[in-house]
Scaffold this motif. Structure first.
Motif, PDB file in Angstrom:
ATOM      1  N   VAL A  58       0.852  -1.191   0.000  1.00 40.12           N
ATOM      2  CA  VAL A  58       0.000   0.000   0.000  1.00 40.12           C
ATOM      3  C   VAL A  58       0.887   1.240   0.000  1.00 40.12           C
ATOM      4  CG1 VAL A  58      -1.869   1.262   1.156  1.00 40.12           C
ATOM      5  CG2 VAL A  58      -1.775  -1.231   1.323  1.00 40.12           C
ATOM      6  N   TYR A  59       0.537   2.177  -0.865  1.00 42.43           N
ATOM      7  CA  TYR A  59       1.313   3.413  -0.974  1.00 42.43           C
ATOM      8  C   TYR A  59       0.389   4.622  -0.933  1.00 42.43           C
ATOM      9  CZ  TYR A  59       5.536   0.854  -2.278  1.00 42.43           C
ATOM     10  OH  TYR A  59       6.635   0.022  -2.271  1.00 42.43           O
ATOM     11  N   ASN A  60       0.950   5.741  -0.488  1.00 41.77           N
ATOM     12  CA  ASN A  60       0.219   7.001  -0.559  1.00 41.77           C
ATOM     13  C   ASN A  60       0.904   7.863  -1.628  1.00 41.77           C
ATOM     14  OD1 ASN A  60      -1.574   9.100   0.278  1.00 41.77           O
ATOM     15  ND2 ASN A  60       0.158  10.051   1.344  1.00 41.77           N
ATOM     16  N   VAL A  61       0.114   8.334  -2.604  1.00 34.41           N
ATOM     17  CA  VAL A  61       0.669   9.153  -3.682  1.00 34.41           C
ATOM     18  C   VAL A  61      -0.003  10.518  -3.648  1.00 34.41           C
ATOM     19  CG1 VAL A  61       1.016   9.353  -6.186  1.00 34.41           C
ATOM     20  CG2 VAL A  61       1.013   7.092  -5.112  1.00 34.41           C
ATOM     21  N   THR A  62       0.799  11.589  -3.645  1.00 35.42           N
ATOM     22  CA  THR A  62       0.217  12.934  -3.702  1.00 35.42           C
ATOM     23  C   THR A  62       0.817  13.699  -4.880  1.00 35.42           C
ATOM     24  OG1 THR A  62       1.883  13.751  -2.147  1.00 35.42           O
ATOM     25  CG2 THR A  62      -0.251  13.142  -1.217  1.00 35.42           C
ATOM     26  N   ASP A  63       0.009  14.605  -5.455  1.00 36.93           N
ATOM     27  CA  ASP A  63       0.485  15.380  -6.597  1.00 36.93           C
ATOM     28  C   ASP A  63       1.182  16.657  -6.120  1.00 36.93           C
ATOM     29  OD1 ASP A  63      -1.470  17.245  -5.960  1.00 36.93           O
ATOM     30  OD2 ASP A  63      -2.796  16.720  -7.618  1.00 36.93           O
TER      31      ASP A  63
ATOM     32  N   GLU B 134      -0.409  13.680 -14.361  1.00 39.63           N
ATOM     33  CA  GLU B 134      -0.618  14.745 -15.329  1.00 39.63           C
ATOM     34  C   GLU B 134       0.611  15.618 -15.306  1.00 39.63           C
ATOM     35  OE1 GLU B 134      -3.904  17.384 -15.236  1.00 39.63           O
ATOM     36  OE2 GLU B 134      -5.298  15.857 -15.952  1.00 39.63           O
ATOM     37  N   ALA B 135       0.998  16.117 -16.488  1.00 41.67           N
ATOM     38  CA  ALA B 135       2.127  17.038 -16.519  1.00 41.67           C
ATOM     39  C   ALA B 135       1.770  18.192 -17.444  1.00 41.67           C
ATOM     40  CB  ALA B 135       3.387  16.329 -16.988  1.00 41.67           C
ATOM     41  N   PRO B 136       2.154  19.422 -17.076  1.00 42.00           N
ATOM     42  CA  PRO B 136       1.783  20.593 -17.855  1.00 42.00           C
ATOM     43  C   PRO B 136       2.574  20.672 -19.166  1.00 42.00           C
ATOM     44  CG  PRO B 136       3.231  21.229 -16.057  1.00 42.00           C
ATOM     45  CD  PRO B 136       2.953  19.766 -15.895  1.00 42.00           C
ATOM     46  N   PRO B 137       2.130  21.515 -20.121  1.00 33.14           N
ATOM     47  CA  PRO B 137       2.810  21.609 -21.401  1.00 33.14           C
ATOM     48  C   PRO B 137       4.281  21.992 -21.259  1.00 33.14           C
ATOM     49  CG  PRO B 137       1.165  23.356 -21.174  1.00 33.14           C
ATOM     50  CD  PRO B 137       0.956  22.403 -20.055  1.00 33.14           C
ATOM     51  N   LEU B 138       5.153  21.285 -21.961  1.00 35.89           N
ATOM     52  CA  LEU B 138       6.587  21.554 -21.968  1.00 35.89           C
ATOM     53  C   LEU B 138       7.090  21.862 -20.560  1.00 35.89           C
ATOM     54  CD1 LEU B 138       8.761  21.712 -24.220  1.00 35.89           C
ATOM     55  CD2 LEU B 138       8.517  24.184 -24.147  1.00 35.89           C
ATOM     56  N   GLY B 139       6.786  20.933 -19.665  1.00 38.74           N
ATOM     57  CA  GLY B 139       7.156  21.178 -18.277  1.00 38.74           C
ATOM     58  C   GLY B 139       7.067  19.910 -17.463  1.00 38.74           C
ATOM     59  N   TYR B 140       7.110  20.063 -16.160  1.00 39.36           N
ATOM     60  CA  TYR B 140       7.076  18.878 -15.315  1.00 39.36           C
ATOM     61  C   TYR B 140       6.136  19.062 -14.143  1.00 39.36           C
ATOM     62  CZ  TYR B 140      10.085  21.343 -11.957  1.00 39.36           C
ATOM     63  OH  TYR B 140      10.594  22.242 -11.057  1.00 39.36           O
ATOM     64  N   SER B 141       5.774  17.922 -13.562  1.00 40.54           N
ATOM     65  CA  SER B 141       5.047  17.919 -12.310  1.00 40.54           C
ATOM     66  C   SER B 141       5.697  16.867 -11.413  1.00 40.54           C
ATOM     67  CB  SER B 141       3.575  17.583 -12.560  1.00 40.54           C
ATOM     68  OG  SER B 141       2.830  17.984 -11.446  1.00 40.54           O
ATOM     69  N   THR B 142       5.600  17.050 -10.102  1.00 46.20           N
ATOM     70  CA  THR B 142       6.277  16.138  -9.184  1.00 46.20           C
ATOM     71  C   THR B 142       5.260  15.412  -8.309  1.00 46.20           C
ATOM     72  OG1 THR B 142       8.034  17.765  -9.117  1.00 46.20           O
ATOM     73  CG2 THR B 142       8.186  15.973  -7.532  1.00 46.20           C
ATOM     74  N   TYR B 143       5.441  14.125  -8.177  1.00 47.43           N
ATOM     75  CA  TYR B 143       4.568  13.309  -7.333  1.00 47.43           C
ATOM     76  C   TYR B 143       5.400  12.755  -6.176  1.00 47.43           C
ATOM     77  CZ  TYR B 143       1.001  13.779 -10.837  1.00 47.43           C
ATOM     78  OH  TYR B 143       0.071  14.317 -11.687  1.00 47.43           O
ATOM     79  N   ILE B 144       4.763  12.721  -4.999  1.00 48.93           N
ATOM     80  CA  ILE B 144       5.473  12.198  -3.832  1.00 48.93           C
ATOM     81  C   ILE B 144       4.824  10.878  -3.423  1.00 48.93           C
ATOM     82  CG2 ILE B 144       6.049  12.644  -1.407  1.00 48.93           C
ATOM     83  CD1 ILE B 144       6.105  15.685  -2.348  1.00 48.93           C
ATOM     84  N   ILE B 145       5.650   9.853  -3.274  1.00 47.28           N
ATOM     85  CA  ILE B 145       5.156   8.492  -3.046  1.00 47.28           C
ATOM     86  C   ILE B 145       5.713   7.970  -1.726  1.00 47.28           C
ATOM     87  CG2 ILE B 145       5.139   6.125  -3.980  1.00 47.28           C
ATOM     88  CD1 ILE B 145       5.941   8.559  -6.535  1.00 47.28           C
ATOM     89  N   SER B 146       4.810   7.571  -0.819  1.00 44.55           N
ATOM     90  CA  SER B 146       5.247   7.026   0.474  1.00 44.55           C
ATOM     91  C   SER B 146       4.661   5.634   0.660  1.00 44.55           C
ATOM     92  CB  SER B 146       4.736   7.893   1.635  1.00 44.55           C
ATOM     93  OG  SER B 146       4.794   9.246   1.308  1.00 44.55           O
ATOM     94  N   MET B 147       5.487   4.741   1.149  1.00 47.10           N
ATOM     95  CA  MET B 147       5.017   3.389   1.423  1.00 47.10           C
ATOM     96  C   MET B 147       4.228   3.385   2.728  1.00 47.10           C
ATOM     97  SD  MET B 147       7.180  -0.044   2.183  1.00 47.10           S
ATOM     98  CE  MET B 147       8.135  -0.196   0.698  1.00 47.10           C
ATOM     99  N   LEU B 148       3.044   2.779   2.730  1.00 51.05           N
ATOM    100  CA  LEU B 148       2.240   2.686   3.953  1.00 51.05           C
ATOM    101  C   LEU B 148       2.309   1.291   4.553  1.00 51.05           C
ATOM    102  CD1 LEU B 148      -0.991   4.668   2.947  1.00 51.05           C
ATOM    103  CD2 LEU B 148       1.029   5.507   4.153  1.00 51.05           C
ATOM    104  N   ARG B 149       2.440   0.275   3.705  1.00 48.40           N
ATOM    105  CA  ARG B 149       2.513  -1.087   4.244  1.00 48.40           C
ATOM    106  C   ARG B 149       3.673  -1.828   3.581  1.00 48.40           C
ATOM    107  NH1 ARG B 149      -2.895  -4.148   3.826  1.00 48.40           N
ATOM    108  NH2 ARG B 149      -3.614  -2.264   4.883  1.00 48.40           N
ATOM    109  N   ASP B 150       4.638  -2.204   4.408  1.00 44.82           N
ATOM    110  CA  ASP B 150       5.875  -2.810   3.909  1.00 44.82           C
ATOM    111  C   ASP B 150       5.766  -4.322   3.898  1.00 44.82           C
ATOM    112  OD1 ASP B 150       8.392  -3.410   3.130  1.00 44.82           O
ATOM    113  OD2 ASP B 150       9.410  -2.552   4.869  1.00 44.82           O
TER     114      ASP B 150
ATOM    115  N   LEU C 149       7.735  22.217  -7.363  1.00 45.64           N
ATOM    116  CA  LEU C 149       7.207  20.903  -7.739  1.00 45.64           C
ATOM    117  C   LEU C 149       6.547  20.882  -9.113  1.00 45.64           C
ATOM    118  CD1 LEU C 149       5.699  19.706  -4.323  1.00 45.64           C
ATOM    119  CD2 LEU C 149       7.937  19.173  -5.296  1.00 45.64           C
ATOM    120  N   GLU C 150       6.320  22.056  -9.689  1.00 44.32           N
ATOM    121  CA  GLU C 150       5.665  22.081 -10.996  1.00 44.32           C
ATOM    122  C   GLU C 150       6.225  23.226 -11.821  1.00 44.32           C
ATOM    123  OE1 GLU C 150       1.495  20.282 -11.947  1.00 44.32           O
ATOM    124  OE2 GLU C 150       1.227  22.256 -11.053  1.00 44.32           O
TER     125      GLU C 150
END
Ligand SMILES: [Zn+2]
Length: 696
Positions: free
Chosen positions: A267-272, A302-318, A577-578
């Protein structure tokens, strides 16, 4: 290789200027000019280096440096002599090794019109298997060398300037478009050399991307690129409990893209970038070719035109994800294979496709099927047709296309039979022998089974005679439905039966086809038991009059996929982040084909209308882009239009007027631009502009 000889008849108009340095003609006779030119393969039976230096002459007696040495010598000996050279990749190498005095002699021979360069590209690119964007890039690279050659009075400066302006990856990509490289007609050791060049080029380019992202995001933390995501391998995502993922989008519009990361938690938690939670699930790795990941984390980004977006991913259950459901049998999809046996006649090989039967052999009528995931993000069905043929069928939430991820290999050959594996999609579309294939990823051509538009065909090859190269898509249609398949690579495709569309996936053959390569097409792969290939097909079903609205952006998105990079841990608080390099998305009909730094104060940009005339009710219209409202970080101070190869100002371009029997209408000119800052594009038009810019 392909033997070419260009021949033309002199006429009393046109051509005159370029013929001034030709031998004198006799006006009372019909004068025929034969224009032979070099055909120095940048890799075929030998590698680029082996050809250049004349190494491994036991394979083929050829040394390109000696060709150029002796040509210059012989041209000096007799003023009546002429020579035409083609492959800039070789000439560039040779030029940089010459003394200043030789360079001067060469420049003089060029000025006298006795040493001529034609084509001007980095290589002679392949016709059938290349993508138009790569062809334009390799032409631009070669022509740029000559542009600098032309304007640079100090010859020793030329190489230095060119090396700064072109990067190693560009040159490796230029070589890879050669007609024995991307086409697959080279010897295996040469194929490895192309792969090595691309890998080295990317390694250099990666540093550039890493530095750019560090500047834009303000984060100096180590960044990794996982190039083996297609085989579910990425050590960072597999082991980390918290990491961030940067999604860079090279397209001029926002993209939504499904991401699959190999992981070992359940299980992971993903935020934009705005801290909002993103739906995510961990599914099983269906077929991992190698690696230790127990699961795949699936979510949409999702990523904006000619650019980037960052997602943060945390493990909830190992803990490893639960194993999937039991296999079930289904008859929904069949995969087939063409066999190619050795007979005394023509065999299939690197050049020739010639199956020994018109009907494919079915690998398995029923597939072992598992429904792996049904979630809010994706639905997946995995199918195993045999130990060496499998596929995953996926539907992503909010996406109109069906994804088929196929894995084929190692193709077994213990039965003494080479095999050419196809996937065939059978529908009830009444296609009446017609089907459609793209040309170099751009315009679409109508094909008709056992028919050629310009001559009466006696079909002797019922399968191969109906196969065509596709680079990005193929489709069949009737009045109501169009089935379009978008591919991730150049493949062969056909429609042998009404309502069916077949695409070749993989080939492994045991005999040479006698076209010169001297080897059977049997790539050994990592474990020497045959290459495993994996790829994706995207299927869409739409009414024919709206189909292009779906497949045009889908195919561009496949070619210019988002680039993912990863950083371990939590991003520091001041990380941006974006980012988007554009003020706003480009209009849906406009594709940003090129954006490259040209020199210190200028950038080269190509804007393309990505729809054909009459293809789309909504988008096949002229569209206008305002250059001053384009970039978010650059102010545009001036714009000058160039030829497609960016080697000439458009106003200096002079098209040759041919005398033809029928007076054909000239190509429609662009609608007049509303202002110097606005560029109007007609369907399928590409406009190349050099912009003078200032950093904001
Ligand atoms: Zn060749």
């Amino acid at each position: 290789p392909l033997k070419l000889l260009l021949l033309y008849l002199s006429t009393d108009n046109g051509l005159v200027e370029s013929l001034q340095s030709c031998p004198a003609t006799n006006p009372s006779m019909l004068n025929v000019h034969l224009v032979p030119h070099t055909h120095d393969d940048v890799g075929w039976l030998k590698t680029v280096d082996q050809y250049y230096y004349g190494d491994r002459n036991n394979i083929q007696h050829a040394g390109v440096q000696y060709i150029l040495d002796s040509v210059i010598d012989q041209l000096q000996k007799d003023p009546a002599r002429r020579f035409i050279y083609v492959e800039t990749a070789f000439f560039y190498r040779w030029w940089r090794q010459q003394s200043q005095s030789t360079q001067k002699i060469v420049a003089q021979l060029v000025n006298e019109g006795r040493l001529e360069f034609i084509n001007g590209g980095w290589c002679m690119s392949d016709e059938a298997t290349t993508h138009y964007s790569a062809v334009i890039d390799q032409m631009t690279l070669g022509l740029r060398f000559f542009l600098i050659f032309y304007i640079c009075s100090n010859m020793s400066l030329l190489i230095g300037l060119f090396d700064i302006l072109s990067c190693r990856l560009e040159r490796a990509m230029g070589v890879a478009q050669h007609h024995d490289a991307v086409s697959g007609t080279e010897k295996q050791h040469v194929a490895y050399d192309y792969a090595r060049r691309l890998a080295t080029g990317w390694a250099h380019c990666e540093v550039l991307v890493r530095n750019s992202l560090a500047v834009l995001s303000g984060s100096e933390a180590p960044r990794v690129f996982c190039e083996n995501l297609n085989i579910s391998v990425c050590p960072l995502t597999e082991s980390s409990h918290k990491f961030s993922m940067n999604v860079y989008n090279p397209l001029g519009r926002t993209v939504s893209w499904p991401v699959r990361l190999p992981v070992n938690g359940s299980v992971y938690n993903v935020t934009d970038a705005n801290g909002r939670a993103v739906d995510s699930q961990v599914g099983n790795v269906f077929i991992s070719l190698k690696g230790y990941a127990k699961g795949e984390l699936v979510f949409q980004v999702e990523a904006p035109p000619l650019g980037y977006s960052t997602y943060i991913i945390s493990m909830l259950r190992d803990e490893p994800p639960a194993s999937s459901a039991k296999p079930t049998a289904t008859r929904s999809i069949q995969n087939k294979v063409h066999g190619a046996a050795h007979e005394s006649r023509q065999t299939s090989g690197a050049y020739i496709f010639r199956p020994n039967s018109s009907d494919p052999f079915v690998i398995n009528k029923t597939a072992e099927t598992q429904i792996v995931t049904v979630s809010s993000t994706a639905q997946e069905v995995t199918q195993r047709f045999s130990p060496w043929v499998s596929q995953v069928v996926r539907l992503y939430e909010g996406h109109r296309e069906l994804e088929l991820e196929w894995t084929v290999g190692p193709v077994p050959v213990a039965d003494g039979l080479g095999k050419e594996v196809i996937t065939r999609l059978d529908t009830d579309i009444k296609s009446s022998d017609y089907f459609y294939t793209d040309s170099n990823g751009r315009e679409v051509l109508e094909r008709r089974k056992d028919y050629r538009p310009t001559w009466e065909l006696k079909q002797t090859e019922p399968v191969a005679g109906n196969y065509y190269p596709i680079n990005s898509r193929a489709y069949i249609k009737d009045d109501k439905h169009q089935l379009t398949v978008v591919t991730d690579r150049s493949q062969g495709a056909s429609s042998i039966y009404n309502g069916s569309l077949e695409i070749m996936l993989h080939r492994r053959l045991l005999y040479d086809d006698f076209r010169g390569v001297g080897e059977p097409l049997s790539e050994p792969g990592e474990f020497s038991d045959g290459l495993v290939a994996r790829g994706r097909l995207l299927l869409t079903l739409s009414p024919p009059d709206t189909a292009a609205d779906v497949h045009r952006p889908l195919a561009q998105g496949m070619v210019l996929q988002p680039l993912l990079s990863f950083q371990d841990g939590t991003p520091s608080a001041n990380t941006k982040l974006e980012f988007s390099g554009l003020q706003t998305s480009l209009p849906p009909a406009v594709h940003l084909l090129t954006l490259s730094q040209w020199d210190k104060d200028t950038v080269l940009i190509r804007l393309e209308h990505q729809y054909q005339a009459k293809e789309s009710k909504t988008h096949s219209q002229p569209v206008t882009v305002n250059l001053q409202k384009l970039f978010s970080t650059l102010e545009v101070l001036g714009a000058s239009e160039m030829s497609l190869g960016a080697n000439q100002w458009k106003e200096d371009m002079n098209r040759l007027q041919w005398n033809t029997e029928k007076t054909s209408k000239p190509l429609p000119l662009s609608d007049k631009d509303p202002s110097p800052w606005e560029v109007t594009l007609n369907p399928m038009e590409i406009r190349t502009l050099l912009l003078r810019v200032r950093q904001l």
